[in-house]
Design an enzyme around this catalytic site. Structure first.
Site, mmCIF file in Angstrom:
data_model
loop_
_atom_site.group_PDB
_atom_site.id
_atom_site.type_symbol
_atom_site.label_atom_id
_atom_site.label_comp_id
_atom_site.label_asym_id
_atom_site.label_seq_id
_atom_site.Cartn_x
_atom_site.Cartn_y
_atom_site.Cartn_z
ATOM 1 N N PHE A 24 0.808 -1.222 0.000
ATOM 2 C CA PHE A 24 0.000 0.000 0.000
ATOM 3 C C PHE A 24 0.840 1.270 0.000
ATOM 4 O O PHE A 24 0.355 2.336 -0.365
ATOM 5 C CB PHE A 24 -0.980 -0.013 1.189
ATOM 6 C CG PHE A 24 -0.490 0.701 2.424
ATOM 7 C CD1 PHE A 24 0.406 0.102 3.286
ATOM 8 C CD2 PHE A 24 -0.925 1.984 2.711
ATOM 9 C CE1 PHE A 24 0.855 0.766 4.418
ATOM 10 C CE2 PHE A 24 -0.483 2.653 3.846
ATOM 11 C CZ PHE A 24 0.410 2.048 4.701
ATOM 12 N N LYS A 25 2.109 1.170 0.382
ATOM 13 C CA LYS A 25 2.953 2.370 0.405
ATOM 14 C C LYS A 25 3.112 3.004 -0.978
ATOM 15 O O LYS A 25 3.413 4.192 -1.082
ATOM 16 C CB LYS A 25 4.298 2.054 1.024
ATOM 17 C CG LYS A 25 4.160 1.756 2.516
ATOM 18 C CD LYS A 25 5.464 1.612 3.231
ATOM 19 C CE LYS A 25 5.266 1.423 4.720
ATOM 20 N NZ LYS A 25 4.635 0.129 5.073
ATOM 21 N N ASP A 26 2.901 2.218 -2.037
ATOM 22 C CA ASP A 26 2.978 2.782 -3.391
ATOM 23 C C ASP A 26 1.970 3.916 -3.590
ATOM 24 O O ASP A 26 2.236 4.854 -4.332
ATOM 25 C CB ASP A 26 2.669 1.697 -4.436
ATOM 26 C CG ASP A 26 3.800 0.672 -4.571
ATOM 27 O OD1 ASP A 26 4.974 1.057 -4.424
ATOM 28 O OD2 ASP A 26 3.484 -0.500 -4.851
#
Ligand SMILES: *Cc1c(COP(=O)(O)O)cnc(C)c1O
Length: 463
Positions: free
Chosen positions: A110-112
């Site tokens: 999810f950091k993308d």
């Protein structure tokens, strides 16, 4: 144009605009930057429920930034073009819960969602100021690779990411070292993650060196990262309410640094009808203990099968505390001072006798996590990654018949195939991107755990 100003939680930094806040990262007084006020968007929810992810991001970001509208559009389009799903953050159904899939970006985590946008913003800002940036970071896994994939190939930016040699998973290592763009510098340090962090901190404290080489960080307290994450709470919440006719929703969020769940808290403050934020941790439970007891006290980090949540002090928690003390910077400073001195702080329960009526919290142990992965695979044919499974486990305990529960899925299961194999008995979690890495070329510099060695390497390769 009147735009939102950003203030420091510690109250000793003059207000600044969005672009300055994002380029600055941490406030000079040591606090975190927050918008001076949150907009109330309740009268726009109906209209927003019909928008695509990108259009919704545009409407939300516009409330917080000082970037001209057409430029902002371009930034958003470029940020989410790299995602493999047209909805960017699609929803799936699995048994009693909805799964919000946040792992369709380049590194399958999810950091993308935040780092693709932050990187596009850096490039945009540097072009206009004719600037340059050398990013230096230390990683034990996910953040480093999401940052590398964000800035790869960008002019005006070089990135240096240290990881402890042989101590990150082979897959995570390859996700970083198989990026061959000339502006990407992976450094395998002969030492531990703590060595990497210590070297990074010492380099950042050397102000002349930092200035000479335009060094910057990509840490999780950067306001742009939190802002980018607000969008998927609205996109999923509005979609599920429309589909089910429910008047509000609950979210279950697997938590480490309190960045992801903080964005949900802000979405609620802006007017998204969220009745519960269920905060889930693994055995590293400082945050779940806080929301159950009001006491925030440091323990020691234990390694788990959800390594991106193996954190004790949650860097974004100060932003929540700031709201809890009624945005009183003096009160916040004394809380933080006490915490630094004693490793502990306490908040009195609110009017309902609980720490925060919006939050519920719980722990998913390794056993619970493996059990949930197995059960969701067998009963619903859905494969959860171990981080997501912690959220689902705790989320299930705080469900309700008339309110949908949206569980945030923070990584693709193939990133953690060993845990999947342990849970279901077979190595079945695959993704073509990760398969392709197995025989990809890699590039990485191996250096001793020595400040001078790393500093010289950065100086020799900085822009
Ligand atoms: C970073 C990360 C988390 C934790 O997010 P926070 O914002 O630190 O709470 C959870 N799952 C995965 C897969 C992550 O990479």
């Amino acid at each position: 144009m009147k735009t939102v100003q950003y203030i420091s939680t510690r109250g000793r930094t003059p207000p600044m605009g969005f672009q300055e806040a994002v380029m600055t990262g941490l406030a000079p007084d040591g606090g975190l930057l927050v918008p001076e006020a949150f907009p109330d968007v309740r009268d726009r929810l109906d209209e927003w429920s019909r928008l695509s992810y990108q259009d919704l991001a545009y409407e939300i970001f516009r409330l917080f930034v000082d970037i001209p509208d057409p430029d902002l559009r371009g930034l958003i389009d470029r940020s989410y073009r790299t995602f493999r799903h047209p909805d960017v953050a699609p929803l799936a159904k699995a048994g009693p819960v909805r799964i919000l899939e946040l792992f369709h970006g380049p590194t399958l985590a999810f950091k993308d969602i935040a780092l693709q946008f932050l990187s596009q913003f850096f490039e945009y800002n540097l072009e206009r100021s004719n600037g340059r940036l050398n990013i230096l970071g230390a990683t034990s896994g996910d953040t480093g690779s999401a940052a590398i994939h964000g800035v790869r190939g960008k002019d005006r930016i070089n990135i240096f990411i240290m990881h402890p040699h042989g101590r990150v998973s082979p897959l995570q290592e390859r996700q970083m070292t198989a990026v061959l763009d000339p502006n990407v510098f992976n450094i395998a340090v002969d030492g531990t993650f703590d060595d990497c962090q210590r070297i990074m901190k010492t380099i950042f404290e050397d102000v002349p060196f930092k200035t000479e080489h335009a060094l910057g960080a990509i840490n999780s307290v950067n306001w742009a990262r939190v802002m980018a994450q607000i969008v998927y709470y609205f996109s999923s919440g509005l979609k599920v309410m429309k589909e089910t006719g429910a008047g509000s929703v609950r979210f279950a969020v697997p938590t480490g640094n309190f960045g992801d769940v903080l964005a949900g808290y802000y979405a609620h403050r802006m007017g998204l009808p969220v009745s519960r934020l269920v905060l889930a941790t693994n055995e590293n439970d400082i945050l779940s203990r806080f929301f159950s007891s009001g006491e925030y006290s440091v323990g020691s980090v234990v390694p788990t099968i959800s390594p991106s949540m193996d954190i004790q002090v949650a860097s974004n928690f100060e932003r929540y505390l700031f709201e809890r003390v009624g945005r009183n910077a003096e009160d916040l400073c004394s809380l933080m001072k006490g915490f630094t001195a004693s490793g502990r702080l306490t908040i009195e329960p609110g009017s309902e006798g609980v720490v925060d009526a919006l939050f519920r919290a719980g722990v998913g142990s390794t056993r619970d996590t493996l059990g949930v992965i197995r059960r969701y695979h067998e009963e619903y044919g859905y494969l959860l990654d171990p981080h997501t499974a912690v959220g689902v486990y705790v989320g299930e305990q705080h469900g309700s018949d008339d309110e949908p529960m949206i569980c945030l899925a923070t990584a693709h299961p193939a990133k953690f195939s060993k845990a999947i194999e342990d849970a279901v008995g077979e190595d079945i979690a695959r993704h073509e991107i990760l398969e392709a890495l197995k025989d990809a070329d890699t590039r990485c510099e191996r250096l001793p755990a020595d400040l001078e060695a790393v500093r010289d390497y950065v100086a020799a390769h900085a822009l």
